[in-house]
Design an enzyme around this catalytic site. Structure first.
Site, PDB file in Angstrom:
ATOM      1  CE  LYS A   1      -3.879  -2.453   2.068  1.00  0.00           C
ATOM      2  NZ  LYS A   1      -4.747  -2.755   3.219  1.00  0.00           N
TER       3      LYS A   1
ATOM      4  CD  GLN B   1      -3.696  -4.546   6.252  1.00  0.00           C
ATOM      5  OE1 GLN B   1      -3.792  -3.474   5.664  1.00  0.00           O
ATOM      6  NE2 GLN B   1      -4.148  -5.672   5.722  1.00  0.00           N
TER       7      GLN B   1
ATOM      8  CG  ASP C   1      -9.599  -0.245   4.933  1.00  0.00           C
ATOM      9  OD1 ASP C   1      -9.516  -0.666   3.764  1.00  0.00           O
ATOM     10  OD2 ASP C   1      -8.734  -0.443   5.793  1.00  0.00           O
TER      11      ASP C   1
HETATM   12  N1  GUN Z   1      -7.057  -7.086   5.994  1.00  0.00           N
HETATM   13  C1  GUN Z   1      -7.325  -7.804   4.876  1.00  0.00           C
HETATM   14  N2  GUN Z   1      -7.860  -6.992   3.928  1.00  0.00           N
HETATM   15  C2  GUN Z   1      -7.926  -5.750   4.460  1.00  0.00           C
HETATM   16  C3  GUN Z   1      -8.382  -4.501   3.965  1.00  0.00           C
HETATM   17  O1  GUN Z   1      -8.852  -4.359   2.830  1.00  0.00           O
HETATM   18  N3  GUN Z   1      -8.276  -3.459   4.831  1.00  0.00           N
HETATM   19  C4  GUN Z   1      -7.794  -3.604   6.085  1.00  0.00           C
HETATM   20  N4  GUN Z   1      -7.739  -2.525   6.864  1.00  0.00           N
HETATM   21  N5  GUN Z   1      -7.361  -4.745   6.565  1.00  0.00           N
HETATM   22  C5  GUN Z   1      -7.440  -5.814   5.753  1.00  0.00           C
END
Ligand code: GUN
Length: 310
Positions: free
Chosen positions: A53, A97, A120
């Site tokens: 990211k 995350q 998100d």
């Molecule tokens: N863990 C797995 N996929 C994601 C996501 O798209 N966002 C976040 N914050 N955590 C994740």
């Protein structure tokens, strides 16, 4: 029938190019979009996701800030960190995350993120806006799936869509997005009776359960479109079983093994059988995976646009 392979990498690249143009427009107005990624602990897959990211931000000229907190971080400490990021003008997007370490309560953490920075789309305000069909930030992976369907010209109005999986991150929001586009949506889960028959009613079948190669040709109506959201790294006895059930995976495993990697990445669908029945399908890797980060970038730029107007 041999399914068309939907190229998620190409679609992800297209979206990134569009986002890049939007970043340039914002910079002309003196706004540099900024994303903060909060990583708590040392979950190996999460570390890779967060690193990717940050890399995506760097390649698009988006300001990024990685906040890495120790495994033993408390809920209160994480809430303090989010509160600091909420107040910071250079940060337009905040993502925490998941999964978080066991001692941290996820609910108050997601609730603490400023909904305007919740890239998100997991804050109850944004989840509620989605349920009500109002504007808001949408979760990245479900939005990525919708981009795939739109850009591949797959008709949704009146189509039967079956979503296997009901997670807050993927299954639930994706079902709502499909509904908004006038699909007839069925949610399936571990207690669904006669799952295969329900799945076979789908024009669009989405697998988002996290069970390697669970969806076989028996789940697919001839000509249906299959979207595989699963990302499962399989090793050990599970891998032996998988290779026995689907020998077409063996060359990929042998390539990994020659590089010292004793595992393989597979989706929730068994590609070798599903691709004989479906009209189009997303592979793993290279299907939906690359879309999540592209949509995170798109959400960050959207958040920067909205916040900079305030
Ligand atoms: N863990 C797995 N996929 C994601 C996501 O798209 N966002 C976040 N914050 N955590 C994740």
């Amino acid at each position: 029938m041999t399914a068309k392979i939907i190229d998620g990498k190409r679609i992800g690249q297209e979206i990134r190019e569009e986002v890049g143009l939007e970043v340039a427009r914002l910079k002309d107005r003196g706004v540099v979009p900024g994303l903060a990624a909060v990583l708590v602990g040392d979950h190996p897959a999460s570390r890779v996701y967060v690193r990717n990211k940050i890399k995506a931000c760097q390649s698009l000229g988006v300001h990024s800030k990685l906040v890495a907190l120790p495994q033993e971080t408390t809920t209160a400490q994480l809430l303090q960190c989010i509160s600091d990021l909420n107040r910071r003008d250079s940060i337009h997007g905040i993502l925490v995350q998941l999964p978080l370490p066991g001692q941290i309560d996820e609910q108050p953490v997601l609730l603490a993120i400023d909904p305007a920075k919740d890239v998100d789309g997991l804050h109850p305000m944004n989840a509620g806006a989605l349920a009500l069909g109002r504007e808001g930030l949408r979760p990245c992976t479900p939005s990525g799936v919708m981009e795939v369907l739109r850009r591949e010209g797959i008709p949704l109005q009146g189509a039967r869509a079956v979503v296997i999986g009901r997670s807050n991150l993927v299954g639930k929001p994706l079902g709502l997005l499909l509904l908004q586009q006038h699909a007839t949506v069925t949610f399936c889960h571990s207690r669904t009776r006669d799952l295969e028959a329900v799945a076979r009613s789908a024009d669009i079948l989405v697998a988002a359960v996290g069970r390697p190669a669970m969806v076989t040709a028996d789940f697919v109506k001839p000509g249906a479109v299959v979207v595989d959201v699963g990302i499962n790294r399989v090793e050990g006895p599970g891998l032996e079983r998988l290779l026995a059930e689907d020998p077409s995976l063996r060359p990929r495993y042998e390539r990994n093994r020659s590089k010292g990697i004793h595992s393989i990445l597979v989706g929730d669908a068994q590609w070798s059988s599903v691709s004989r029945v479906a009209s189009a399908a997303t592979p793993v890797p290279g299907g939906v995976g690359p879309l999540t980060i592209a949509l995170l970038m798109k959400n960050t730029v959207q958040a920067a646009r909205v916040l900079s107007r305030k």
